[in-house]
Design an enzyme around this catalytic site. Sequence first.
Site, PDB file in Angstrom:
ATOM      1  N   LYS A 171       0.792  -1.183  -0.213  1.00  9.79           N
ATOM      2  CA  LYS A 171      -0.070  -0.004  -0.093  1.00  9.79           C
ATOM      3  C   LYS A 171       0.867   1.260  -0.125  1.00  9.79           C
ATOM      4  O   LYS A 171       0.607   2.268  -0.618  1.00  9.79           O
ATOM      5  CB  LYS A 171      -0.736  -0.122   1.326  1.00  9.79           C
TER       6      LYS A 171
ATOM      7  N   GLN B   1      -4.519  -1.355   9.577  1.00 11.17           N
ATOM      8  CA  GLN B   1      -4.057  -2.958   8.952  1.00 11.17           C
ATOM      9  C   GLN B   1      -4.778  -3.734   9.849  1.00 11.17           C
ATOM     10  O   GLN B   1      -4.562  -3.595  10.989  1.00 11.17           O
ATOM     11  CB  GLN B   1      -2.721  -2.958   8.564  1.00 11.17           C
TER      12      GLN B   1
ATOM     13  N   ASP C  16     -10.729   3.185   4.003  1.00  7.86           N
ATOM     14  CA  ASP C  16     -11.107   1.663   3.947  1.00  7.86           C
ATOM     15  C   ASP C  16     -12.548   1.558   3.671  1.00  7.86           C
ATOM     16  O   ASP C  16     -12.865   0.510   3.395  1.00  7.86           O
ATOM     17  CB  ASP C  16     -10.458   0.931   5.125  1.00  7.86           C
TER      18      ASP C  16
END
Length: 289
Positions: A59, A103, A126
């Site tokens: 990422k 994460q 997200d």
Amino acid sequence: MSDRAVTSTNRATILDGKAIAAEVTAEVAAETDASGLRPGLAVVLVGDDPASAVYVRNKTRSAERVGFYHVQHTLPADTSEAELIQLIDRLNADDRVDGILVQLPLPGHIGKERVLDRVLPQKDVDGFHPMNAGLLTWRRPCLVPCTPAGVMELLRRTGQNLRGEEAVIVGRSNIVGKPMIQLLEQADCTVTLAHSRTRDLATVVGRASVVVAAVGVPELVKGAWIRDGARVIDVGINRAPSGRLVGDVEFAAAAERAAFITPVPGGVGPMTIAMLMRNTLTAAKRRLP
Ligand code: NAD
């Protein structure tokens, strides 16, 4: 869609997620350049799970490639929930940061929902905040979870209309299955959500002209269930006993019946990161006065 993004087998066209993700990433880089903005992405990793470390690195690399400001916070596994929340608060207040990604999974002593709920909805790239989930349901502007957004992008790039199609999603997780309902409904599909208690999954899947499998059980969806000419998107990433990565769909047999199918790996996976970049750019544009 470029020629390189599809490969035909005997029957199905294979949707090359890697190539399509590269196209999306290039589009985001060009739009970023043209916008004159420097979108910022903060990635937070708690603990030393090796798979999470790889995801986070990918990422961060992708953010670098598209020209974003990016920062990674790596915290030890024994970080307290209060310390993590303090970091989220700092990132929420940091003007250089448009998107915050925590994460998952988090260590067991940290309340995942309390942490994710703390991220400002406008920085929730997200798309996991309940506010974004609600806005998506009501078809209002929001940040859409990256994997479902990637599935829609793959379907869009088949060039086939989704209007009126019978779509079946297998799996009802908050991060994949549930947002897929809204996105496919908004594309005017008739949507069925199948899950672990669904009776006669074979018949339900067999009705579908669009199948999205997000289960986490290797090759649960049999090739023989697939309706002729269906579009099959396999979100699952599972390690088979042989060590090979396999999806939730029995790929070879399904490819003999489907019109379009995604491979595992190299299908939905790369799209998730590309859509994270797109979400971060969207968040940056929305933060403009
Ligand atoms: P999850 O474990 O949260 O949910 C799985 C769902 O599958 C559940 O809702 C359950 O009802 C359903 N299910 C379980 N067994 C079933 C059965 N026998 N029949 C029908 N339904 C059944 O999973 P998730 O987070 O949505 O992930 C699903 C898969 O997708 C996993 O393999 C995961 O690794 C993968 N995944 C991939 C990406 C990506 O970027 N490619 C992103 C997220 C998840």
